[in-house]
Write an enzyme that holds these catalytic residues in place. Structure first.
Site, mmCIF file in Angstrom:
data_model
loop_
_atom_site.group_PDB
_atom_site.id
_atom_site.type_symbol
_atom_site.label_atom_id
_atom_site.label_comp_id
_atom_site.label_asym_id
_atom_site.label_seq_id
_atom_site.Cartn_x
_atom_site.Cartn_y
_atom_site.Cartn_z
ATOM 1 N N SER A 174 10.048 12.302 -3.850
ATOM 2 C CA SER A 174 11.647 12.614 -4.338
ATOM 3 C C SER A 174 12.586 11.621 -3.525
ATOM 4 O O SER A 174 12.137 10.410 -3.225
ATOM 5 C CB SER A 174 11.904 13.981 -4.176
ATOM 6 O OG SER A 174 13.208 14.419 -4.655
ATOM 7 N N TYR A 188 20.832 9.734 -10.691
ATOM 8 C CA TYR A 188 19.280 9.464 -9.886
ATOM 9 C C TYR A 188 18.959 10.994 -9.090
ATOM 10 O O TYR A 188 17.960 11.306 -9.175
ATOM 11 C CB TYR A 188 19.740 8.613 -8.633
ATOM 12 C CG TYR A 188 18.762 8.440 -7.837
ATOM 13 C CD1 TYR A 188 17.590 7.970 -8.036
ATOM 14 C CD2 TYR A 188 19.052 8.620 -6.273
ATOM 15 C CE1 TYR A 188 16.607 7.848 -7.094
ATOM 16 C CE2 TYR A 188 18.107 8.518 -5.421
ATOM 17 C CZ TYR A 188 16.727 7.992 -5.733
ATOM 18 O OH TYR A 188 15.768 7.789 -4.873
ATOM 19 N N LYS A 192 15.586 13.460 -9.081
ATOM 20 C CA LYS A 192 14.903 13.613 -7.898
ATOM 21 C C LYS A 192 14.803 15.111 -7.806
ATOM 22 O O LYS A 192 14.010 15.591 -7.285
ATOM 23 C CB LYS A 192 15.632 12.948 -6.706
ATOM 24 C CG LYS A 192 15.357 11.492 -6.848
ATOM 25 C CD LYS A 192 13.856 10.992 -7.017
ATOM 26 C CE LYS A 192 13.296 9.645 -7.216
ATOM 27 N NZ LYS A 192 12.164 9.309 -6.997
HETATM 28 N N1 LIG Z 1 14.642 3.029 -0.534
HETATM 29 C C1 LIG Z 1 15.083 4.210 -0.445
HETATM 30 O O1 LIG Z 1 16.276 4.148 0.198
HETATM 31 C C2 LIG Z 1 14.617 5.369 -0.895
HETATM 32 C C3 LIG Z 1 13.773 5.315 -1.894
HETATM 33 N N2 LIG Z 1 13.285 6.597 -2.435
HETATM 34 C C4 LIG Z 1 12.248 6.635 -3.574
HETATM 35 O O2 LIG Z 1 11.027 6.106 -2.960
HETATM 36 C C5 LIG Z 1 10.411 5.336 -4.136
HETATM 37 C C6 LIG Z 1 10.258 3.910 -4.015
HETATM 38 O O3 LIG Z 1 11.335 3.292 -3.731
HETATM 39 P P1 LIG Z 1 11.656 1.676 -3.049
HETATM 40 O O4 LIG Z 1 10.206 1.295 -2.358
HETATM 41 O O5 LIG Z 1 12.980 1.840 -2.422
HETATM 42 O O6 LIG Z 1 11.503 0.743 -4.347
HETATM 43 P P2 LIG Z 1 11.335 -0.375 -4.841
HETATM 44 O O7 LIG Z 1 12.467 -1.052 -5.800
HETATM 45 O O8 LIG Z 1 11.394 -1.473 -3.551
HETATM 46 O O9 LIG Z 1 9.910 -0.644 -5.505
HETATM 47 C C7 LIG Z 1 9.840 0.236 -6.699
HETATM 48 C C8 LIG Z 1 8.424 -0.011 -7.350
HETATM 49 O O10 LIG Z 1 8.397 0.977 -8.439
HETATM 50 C C9 LIG Z 1 7.954 0.043 -9.423
HETATM 51 N N3 LIG Z 1 8.358 0.655 -10.659
HETATM 52 C C10 LIG Z 1 9.856 0.457 -11.287
HETATM 53 N N4 LIG Z 1 9.756 0.875 -12.375
HETATM 54 C C11 LIG Z 1 8.556 1.004 -12.714
HETATM 55 C C12 LIG Z 1 8.135 1.511 -14.210
HETATM 56 N N5 LIG Z 1 8.916 1.539 -15.048
HETATM 57 N N6 LIG Z 1 6.863 1.506 -14.488
HETATM 58 C C13 LIG Z 1 6.042 1.074 -13.374
HETATM 59 N N7 LIG Z 1 6.430 0.879 -12.088
HETATM 60 C C14 LIG Z 1 7.599 0.842 -11.990
HETATM 61 C C15 LIG Z 1 8.322 -1.402 -8.914
HETATM 62 O O11 LIG Z 1 7.279 -2.425 -9.559
HETATM 63 P P3 LIG Z 1 7.905 -3.017 -11.114
HETATM 64 O O12 LIG Z 1 9.519 -3.478 -10.953
HETATM 65 O O13 LIG Z 1 7.126 -4.171 -10.907
HETATM 66 O O14 LIG Z 1 7.603 -2.237 -12.382
HETATM 67 C C16 LIG Z 1 7.923 -1.169 -7.584
HETATM 68 O O15 LIG Z 1 6.391 -1.359 -7.099
HETATM 69 C C17 LIG Z 1 11.375 5.742 -5.595
HETATM 70 O O16 LIG Z 1 10.832 6.605 -6.193
HETATM 71 C C18 LIG Z 1 12.590 5.813 -5.015
HETATM 72 O O17 LIG Z 1 13.487 6.688 -5.591
HETATM 73 C C19 LIG Z 1 13.711 7.756 -2.292
HETATM 74 C C20 LIG Z 1 14.601 7.761 -1.055
HETATM 75 C C21 LIG Z 1 15.037 6.625 -0.318
HETATM 76 C C1 LIG Z 2 21.867 20.888 6.771
HETATM 77 C C2 LIG Z 2 21.826 19.530 7.565
HETATM 78 C C3 LIG Z 2 22.388 18.508 6.552
HETATM 79 C C4 LIG Z 2 21.975 17.102 6.891
HETATM 80 C C5 LIG Z 2 22.548 16.007 6.117
HETATM 81 C C6 LIG Z 2 21.691 14.888 5.864
HETATM 82 C C7 LIG Z 2 22.691 13.813 5.409
HETATM 83 C C8 LIG Z 2 22.290 13.349 3.796
HETATM 84 C C9 LIG Z 2 22.542 12.217 3.180
HETATM 85 C C10 LIG Z 2 21.957 11.993 1.916
HETATM 86 C C11 LIG Z 2 21.698 10.603 1.673
HETATM 87 C C12 LIG Z 2 20.838 10.444 0.533
HETATM 88 C C13 LIG Z 2 20.190 9.169 0.442
HETATM 89 C C14 LIG Z 2 19.127 8.773 -0.474
HETATM 90 C C15 LIG Z 2 19.023 7.523 -1.007
HETATM 91 C C16 LIG Z 2 17.839 7.112 -1.989
HETATM 92 O O1 LIG Z 2 17.235 7.834 -2.391
HETATM 93 C C17 LIG Z 2 18.022 5.612 -2.463
HETATM 94 N N1 LIG Z 2 16.898 5.605 -3.274
HETATM 95 C C18 LIG Z 2 19.176 5.374 -2.809
HETATM 96 O O2 LIG Z 2 19.802 4.605 -2.047
#
Ligand SMILES: NC(=O)C1=CN([C@@H]2O[C@H](COP(=O)(O)OP(=O)(O)OC[C@H]3O[C@@H](n4cnc5c(N)ncnc54)[C@H](OP(=O)(O)O)[C@@H]3O)[C@@H](O)[C@H]2O)C=CC1
Ligand SMILES: CCCCCCCCCCCCCCCC(=O)[C@@H](N)CO
Length: 326
Positions: A174, A188, A192
């Protein structure tokens, strides 16, 4: 004097009593799931958090398969993990939006012990301006893609857990955006949050199959996907969401630790722990200490949460005034 003793007794005894009750309620108790020799399949394992998890799992002696769309990125990841760990990961080039291909790839990959549904796409924009196409794409990949993976893997995983008599795990990636909705992340966030409902229900359905479920909530994490996403962020989103970025390796380590203990909610940093307490709701909890912190901390974290909302509305107000002023 007597009342002082009584007070002291109460201060010590009551929490102990609560802990005892929670020890009974926290079920099933934490597990020890070792990755060595197990088959770990990670979607989105060619980049960012997924790649870091794949590398770490491989270095712990797991047989790792990574699944993503782009074959060149998969090949590069395989090469990098091979060089770092000496382990040969299997690659599956599949789009999670296509159930038939997912199903076939999972069949070919063989029995899975740990499934990590980590793939994901994210684009921030005010809902009013975000294309419907982009909203649907996030729902299709993040939500439907996760359904496809789990639907395809579950029957085999159940059978495998039975055959091996070892605990298995389904982990779902998530985001803190799945715990609080913020400006610019409407679509988004919805995907999630949806994964929470799926994970909670799934937890019930597989609990007797020796399959654990983990729901991972990273904050902003330095990954290739994140580097793209922040380019397009509005100022407001940036100010609200810029709450300390983690490295992909740190998030991967937290995620794998959670999986290995069979923890349902896996926060990744301190704010994540606060969010987990504030949003605990009816989450299953297998640690009595965790349950204790949640029960005691709930009211206070509600207060802290309101303080954050107050700050965020302030940011929105300021931005709005600036825009209208200029
Ligand atoms: N980075 C962040 O700040 C945060 C990320 N997340 C979550 O973590 C996970 C990974 O994120 P992150 O590492 O940043 O992402 P990246 O964009 O760096 O990597 C994403 C990965 O998912 C694959 N992917 C995307 N679309 C598809 C598809 N349709 N089918 C199969 N594979 C797919 C991509 O490969 P390809 O494009 O080749 O398919 C790649 O391997 C996500 O679910 C994201 O929502 C959560 C919180 C914060
Ligand atoms: C009770 C205490 C509360 C604490 C507050 C915490 C602050 C939360 C901020 C939320 C930020 C969300 C980032 C997700 C980024 C993400 O998922 C990426 N894939 C996209 O950038």
């Amino acid at each position: 004097m007597a009342s002082l003793y009584l007070l002291l007794l109460g201060i010590i005894l009551l929490p102990l009593l609560l802990l005892l009750v929670l020890a009974f309620l926290a079920w099933p108790t934490p597990v020890k799931l070792q990755l060595k020799g197990r088959h770990v399949l990670i979607s989105g394992g060619s980049s960012g958090i997924g790649l870091a998890m794949a590398r770490q799992a491989a270095s712990e002696g797991a047989h790792v398969s990574i699944l993503a769309r782009n074959p060149a990125k998969l090949e590069a990841a395989r090469e990098a993990i091979g060089q770092a760990t000496g382990s040969d990961v299997s690659i599956l080039s599949v789009d999670v939006q296509d159930f038939d291909s997912v199903s076939k790839a999972i069949q070919d990959a063989g029995p899975i012990d740990v499934l990590v549904a980590n793939h994901g796409v994210y684009f921030s924009q005010e809902l009013e301006f975000q294309d419907l196409q982009e909203i649907k794409f996030q729902v299709e990949v993040n939500l439907m893609g996760t359904f496809h993976l789990i639907k395809a893997a579950l029957p085999g995983m159940k059978q495998n857990a039975k055959n091996t008599n070892l605990p298995a795990s389904i982990a779902i990636m998530s985001s803190q955006s799945g715990q609080v909705g913020i400006y610019g992340f409407g679509a988004y966030s919805a995907t999630k949050y949806a994964l929470r409902g799926l994970a909670e229900a799934l937890r019930h359905e597989v609990v007797l199959d020796n399959i654990y479920v983990s729901l991972i909530f990273p904050p902003g994490t330095e990954t290739p996907g994140f580097a793209e996403e922040i380019k397009r962020r509005s100022e407001v989103t940036n100010m609200i969401a810029s709450s300390g970025c983690m490295k992909a390796d740190e998030v991967a380590e937290k995620a794998l630790n959670g999986i290995k203990c069979g923890t349902f909610i896996v926060p990744c940093n301190f704010k994540g722990v606060m969010l987990a307490i504030a949003t605990a709701g009816l989450y299953p909890q297998n640690s009595c200490v965790g349950a204790f912190v949640e029960v005691i901390g709930a009211g206070f974290m509600r207060f802290v949460g309101l303080c954050f909302q107050w700050k965020w509305f302030g940011i929105i107000e300021k931005y709005h005034a600036q825009r209208n002023g200029s």
